[in-house]
Design a protein around this motif. Structure first.
Motif, short mmCIF file in Angstrom:
data_model
loop_
_atom_site.label_atom_id
_atom_site.label_comp_id
_atom_site.label_asym_id
_atom_site.label_seq_id
_atom_site.Cartn_x
_atom_site.Cartn_y
_atom_site.Cartn_z
N UNK A 96 -6.45 -70.26 84.58
CA UNK A 96 -7.32 -69.00 84.56
C UNK A 96 -6.58 -67.95 83.59
N UNK A 97 -5.45 -68.31 83.27
CA UNK A 97 -4.62 -67.30 82.28
C UNK A 97 -4.56 -67.82 80.93
N UNK A 98 -5.32 -68.73 80.53
CA UNK A 98 -5.23 -69.52 79.28
C UNK A 98 -5.70 -68.30 78.38
N UNK A 99 -5.14 -68.66 76.94
CA UNK A 99 -5.33 -67.72 75.98
C UNK A 99 -6.92 -68.14 75.39
N UNK A 100 -7.38 -69.09 75.55
CA UNK A 100 -8.79 -69.56 75.19
C UNK A 100 -9.80 -69.15 76.31
N UNK A 101 -10.94 -68.30 75.81
CA UNK A 101 -11.90 -68.10 76.38
C UNK A 101 -12.70 -69.18 77.05
N UNK A 102 -12.85 -70.18 76.25
CA UNK A 102 -13.63 -71.58 76.60
C UNK A 102 -12.73 -72.17 77.77
N UNK A 103 -11.35 -71.98 77.69
CA UNK A 103 -10.53 -72.73 78.97
C UNK A 103 -10.87 -71.88 80.24
N UNK A 104 -10.68 -70.46 80.07
CA UNK A 104 -10.71 -69.70 81.02
C UNK A 104 -11.83 -69.84 81.66
N UNK A 105 -13.04 -69.69 81.19
CA UNK A 105 -14.52 -69.95 81.32
C UNK A 105 -14.51 -71.14 82.15
N UNK A 106 -14.32 -72.30 81.78
CA UNK A 106 -14.52 -73.65 82.37
C UNK A 106 -13.64 -73.60 83.49
N UNK A 107 -12.60 -72.92 83.75
CA UNK A 107 -11.76 -73.02 84.85
C UNK A 107 -12.56 -72.32 86.18
N UNK A 108 -13.08 -71.40 85.55
CA UNK A 108 -13.90 -70.54 86.79
C UNK A 108 -15.09 -71.29 87.27
N UNK A 109 -15.90 -71.81 86.27
CA UNK A 109 -17.20 -72.90 86.58
C UNK A 109 -16.48 -74.03 87.51
N UNK A 110 -15.40 -74.67 86.97
CA UNK A 110 -14.88 -75.77 87.70
C UNK A 110 -14.60 -75.47 88.89
N UNK A 111 -14.11 -74.45 89.32
CA UNK A 111 -13.34 -74.05 90.51
C UNK A 111 -14.72 -73.86 91.73
N UNK A 112 -15.80 -73.20 90.92
CA UNK A 112 -16.96 -73.00 91.80
C UNK A 112 -17.51 -74.32 92.18
N UNK A 113 -17.49 -75.35 91.50
CA UNK A 113 -18.17 -76.81 91.92
C UNK A 113 -17.22 -77.24 92.83
#
Length: 732
Positions: A471-488
Motif C-alpha cells: 500500500x506504500x509502494x511508489x507505483x500507483x499501479x501497485x498501490x491501486x491493485x493492492x487495495x483492489x486485491x485486499x477488497x477481493x
C-alpha cells in the motif's frame, strides 16, 4: 439447511422513450478552446504535418469530400442481414436492420477514421450516435463486416445499434476535441458536445485561449515580465510524462471522471487495465485491442526514457525513419546483421519490427504491432502455449524447432523477464507472482498484474499482512491493485491499513479505497471526512459509466450494499435491458428476488442464465440451493449434480451436493462426489470434513482415521479433530 455460497458481486423497468433526436453541438461556450485555426499563424509546419493525419481524419461530417466508400447502390450481406448503401441528393444512406429487427433507411451523418478502414455513423434518438459494423476497407475498396465470425442478433448489445457501437459511450472521448459526453441517466438522453469534431491541436495540447491571447501582445507582456502560459502538453515535456499524456487515448481504460479537463495525472481520470486475460496473453503480449500504452510501459525502451516522439512525428503520426534505420537511430549497427537476426539482409524477415514488434489484425484489416518490444521466446510457447514471432512467419515449423534454433544460436540461457515468473504463477506456483511484484526492476504494470493475481490465490493471513506493505509502494499501479486485491480477499482484519489510501495523491487509488470500504465495512470510516470526499469521487465514477451495462451493474451493487434493494433492482433491470446477455446482473437480481421472498422470479432468472450460458456452473448451483430451500429436493439434487460438471469449478457445489446426499442417506454417493471435488480442490478442509461425516455414517472406521489424519495435518491444533481421532483409535 444449505448455505448460499455465491458471492454477490453483483434494474420492472420501463423502456426509456426515445421521442426526438438530439444533434451533436460544438461546445464553443468553453471560451479557452479557440480551435486549430488559431494555431496556424505561428505553427505552420506543425499544422501542415497534422493536416490530413489520422488525428485530423478521426471524425468528419459525411459528405462527398470525406466519404471514401461506394454508396452507388451497393450492398453487403452478413449472416442474412443485408445492408444497402445509396445516395439521395447530397446525402448518404444505408438501409439495414435496426434495433427492433426491421429494415429502414438510416442517414449517414459522420465518417469515422480513414485508413485502413472507414466507419460510418448514424444518428439515433435521444442524442445517441452509432457506428455501423459494416465498414469500408480503404485499401481493398470493398465493404466488410467487423465481426465476421459472430452471429449477432438485432437486439444484442454488441450489434451496431446497441451500446457497444455507441459513439457517445465507446469512441467519442478520443476522436474529438473538448469532448463532454453529457449523459443523463434519469432521462436516458445524451447532450454530447465538442469544440472540434476531430483530434485537433487542443485535443493534445489542451485549451489554448490564454496561450493565443498572450502572443498577440507578447513583446509588451515580456517587457512587463510576464511569462507565457504553459500548455498542457508542451515541447519540452519529459518522456514518461509524454507517454502518460498520450495514454489518455492510447490505452484500454475505464473513465473515472465525466470529461477530461486537462488537469492532473492520467490516473486521476482513467484506470488502465492490467495485463490479464482476455485482453493480454498470459505473458503480457497483446491479445485483444489494447491501444499500445500498457504494452509500451512494459518495455525496456520506456524504462530507458524512450517515448512516442522518438519514433513518431507527433503531428503527422508517421514514423520518423523507415525500416531498420529507425531502430538504428539508437541501437548499434551490429543488430542489423545476418549474424544477429539470421535472415538475408534487406528482406522483410530482416526487419527488426518483425521479430521484436509482432502484431495482430484488429477490426478485420488493421494490423497493429505490440509495443512491448520483447525478445521472441519460443521456449515459452513450448511450455505455456504463448505466441512467438518466430512461428508467426515459420508456420510450417513447431515451437520446439524455434526454441532449439534460438538455443543453438544464443546459448541455453534466456535473459530474465517478468513473464517467466508470471507464467509459472499461472501454473499454480503463486510465489512466482511474488517474485514479480516484489522486484522493483520489473515494469510497474507487470508488478501490479502479478500482485492482483497473487491476491486471488489461496494465501495465508501472514501473506495477506505482508501484502499490505505494498500500500506504500511508489507505483500507483501497485498501490491501486493492492487495495483492489485486499477488497477481493475480504478480510476486515486489515481494513485500518487501507484507511490512508482514502487520501492518496491520485484519484484512482482514492476511488478504489472508497470502493473497498463500501464493500468490506463502511462503519469503519463513517465519520471520516477523507472517506466522504473519496466516496463522492467514487459516486462520480459510477455516474460517469452509467450508460454501460457494467456501470449500471456497479450502481446496483452499490445500492445493494447500502441496503437500498429496490434501487438495486432498478439498476440490475436497466443493465439487463441495455444488454440482454448481462448475466452478472441477472444472477444478482435473481439472488435479491429470492432474499425478498420471490423464489419464482428468481427461478425464472436463473433458468434464463442457463439458457444463454449452459456451461456456466453457478446458475445450476444457485437453483440447487433454491429448490432445496423450497422443499423440492429431487430438483435440488438434479441441479447440484449438474453444477459440479460445469465451469468454473465451484467448491460449494461439491460440498452442498454431498451434504444433501447425506441427508438422503446416500452416503456412498456423497463420498464419490467429495472425491471428485478433491481432484479439483486438493486438501480442501471443508470437503475432507464432509467426507469424514460420510465415512462416519457408513461406519468406515479405517477410512475415517485416514481422513482425520489428513485434517490434522492441515489443522494440527483443532481440538475437534484431535477428539475424533482419539475416539476412532480407541474404537469407541
Amino acid at each position: 439447511m444449505l448455505v448460499f455460497g455465491l458471492l454477490a458481486i453483483f434494474v420492472s423497468c420501463k423502456q426509456i422513450a426515445k421521442e426526438e433526436y438530439v444533434p451533436i453541438e460544438p461546445s464553443y461556450y468553453h471560451a479557452s478552446f479557440v480551435g486549430a485555426g488559431s494555431c496556424v499563424e505561428c505553427h505552420q509546419k506543425e499544422y501542415k504535418d497534422w493536416e490530413n493525419s489520422h488525428h485530423d481524419q478521426a471524425m468528419k461530417l459525411a459528405d462527398s469530400t470525406t466519404i471514401l466508400a461506394d454508396f452507388n447502390n451497393t450492398s453487403f450481406t452478413h449472416n442474412k442481414v443485408k445492408s444497402s448503401f445509396f445516395r439521395k441528393g447530397a446525402d448518404y444512406f444505408v438501409n439495414t436492420q435496426g434495433e427492433d429487427g426491421t429494415y429502414r433507411d438510416f442517414k449517414i451523418v459522420y465518417t469515422y477514421g480513414v485508413i485502413p478502414l472507414q466507419q460510418y455513423i448514424v444518428a439515433f434518438p435521444n442524442g445517441e450516435f452509432n457506428c455501423l459494423l459494416t465498414a469500408w476497407d480503404t485499401k481493398k475498396k470493398k465493404w466488410y463486416h467487423l465481426q465476421p465470425d459472430l452471429d449477432i442478433k438485432h437486439d444484442e448489445w454488441i450489434n451496431w445499434s446497441g451500446g457497444s457501437q455507441r459513439w457517445n459511450t465507446m469512441c467519442a472521448d478520443c476522436h474529438s476535441t473538448d469532448l463532454k459526453k453529457n449523459y443523463d441517466l434519469t432521462t436516458g438522453v445524451y447532450s454530447t458536445s465538442f469544440s472540434e469534431i476531430n483530434v485537433a491541436c487542443e485535443g493534445c495540447h489542451g485549451p489554448a485561449g490564454e496561450h493565443v491571447s498572450f502572443y498577440k501582445d507578447a513583446e509588451e507582456k515580456a517587457l512587463k515580465g510576464e511569462e507565457p502560459p504553459q500548455l498542457y502538453l508542451g515541447a519540452n515535456i519529459a518522456s514518461k510524462e509524454l507517454v502518460d499524456k498520450c495514454a489518455r487515448c492510447h490505452s484500454r481504460r475505464t473513465n473515472l471522471t465525466p470529461f477530461f479537463d486537462y488537469k492532473g495525472d492520467f490516473m486521476d481520470h482513467y484506470y488502465p487495465r492490467m495485463l490479464e486475460e482476455p485482453l493480454y496473453e498470459l505473458d503480457g503480449q497483446i491479445k485483444d485491442e489494447v491501444y499500445v500504452y500498457s504494452s509500451f510501459i512494459q518495455s525496456k525502451m520506456y524504462a530507458e526514457g524512450v517515448s512516442c516522439k522518438d519514433c513518431h512525428n507527433v503531428h503527422s503520426l508517421s514514423l520518423k525513419r523507415e525500416g531498420n534505420d529507425l531502430c538504428l537511430n539508437c541501437h548499434t549497427p551490429d543488430y542489423n546483421t545476418a549474424e544477429h537476426h539470421f535472415h538475408p539482409l534487406n528482406t522483410e524477415a530482416s526487419l527488426c519490427i518483425n521479430c521484436h514488434m509482432d502484431g495482430k489484425l484488429y477490426m478485420g484489416n488493421d494490423y497493429r504491432r505490440d509495443h512491448s518490444f520483447r525478445i521472441p521466446r519460443p521456449d515459452q510457447s513450448v511450455g505455456y502455449n504463448t505466441p512467438n514471432a518466430c512461428n508467426k512467419c515459420h508456420t510450417d515449423k513447431t515451437a520446439e524447432w524455434a526454441a532449439k534454433f534460438i538455443k543453438n544460436k544464443f546459448g541455453p540461457e534466456r535473459a530474465d523477464h517478468f513473464s517467466d515468473h508470471l507464467l509459472k504463477g499461472y501454473l499454480g506456483d503463486y510465489n512466482e507472482f511474488k517474485k514479480v511484484f516484489s522486484n522493483k526492476s520489473y515494469p510497474d504494470i507487470a508488478r501490479a498484474t502479478a500482485l492482483s493475481l497473487y491476491a486471488d490465490s489461496p494465501i495465508s493471513k501472514e501473506e495477506i499482512l505482508n501484502l499490505t506493505l505494498y500500500l506504500n509502494d511508489s507505483s500507483v499501479f501497485v498501490r491501486n491493485e493492492t487495495v483492489r486485491g485486499l477488497e477481493r480477499i475480504a478480510d476486515p482484519t486489515f481494513a485500518n491499513r487501507v484507511v490512508p489510501m482514502l487520501e492518496d495523491s491520485l484519484r484512482v487509488v482514492r476511488i478504489s479505497a472508497a470502493h473497498y470500504f463500501n464493500s468490506i465495512d463502511k462503519s469503519l470510516v463513517k465519520e471520516s471526512e477523507a472517506f466522504k470526499k473519496a466516496n463522492k469521487e467514487y459516486l462520480v465514477e459510477l455516474d460517469t459509466n452509467s450508460d454501460f451495462p457494467a456501470g449500471l451493474h456497479q450502481l446496483g451493487v452499490y445500492e445493494q450494499g447500502q441496503g437500498n434493494y429496490e434501487k438495486a433492482i432498478v439498476y440490475y433491470k436497466k443493465a439487463i435491458l441495455e444488454d440482454n446477455y448481462n448475466n452478472r446482473s441477472r444472477m444478482n437480481l435473481a439472488l435479491l428476488n429470492y432474499q425478498m421472498g420471490k423464489p419464482s422470479e428468481s427461478e425464472t432468472l436463473y433458468l434464463k442464465v442457463i439458457e444463454q450460458e449452459p456451461e456456466f456452473s453457478y446458475p445450476y448451483y444457485m437453483l440447487g440451493l433454491l429448490y432445496n430451500e423450497t422443499g423440492e429436493v429431487k430438483k435440488a439434487l438434479e441441479f447440484l449434480s449438474k453444477a459440479i460438471l460445469k465451469d468454473p469449478p465451484n467448491i460449494n457445489a461439491y460440498s452442498n451436493y454431498a451434504l444433501l446426499l447425506q441427508q438422503q442417506a446416500s452416503n456412498e454417493a456423497s463420498i464419490e462426489v467429495i472425491n471428485k471435488g478433491l481432484k479439483q480442490f486438493p486438501l480442501e478442509e471443508k470437503l475432507l470434513y464432509i467426507k469424514l461425516l460420510g465415512e462416519f455414517n457408513l461406519q468406515l472406521r479405517y477410512d475415517a482415521i485416514e481422513t482425520t489424519g489428513i485434517l490434522l495435518q492441515l489443522n494440527p491444533n483443532n481440538t475437534d479433530y484431535l477428539q475424533i481421532m482419539k475416539q476412532l483409535q480407541s474404537g469407541t
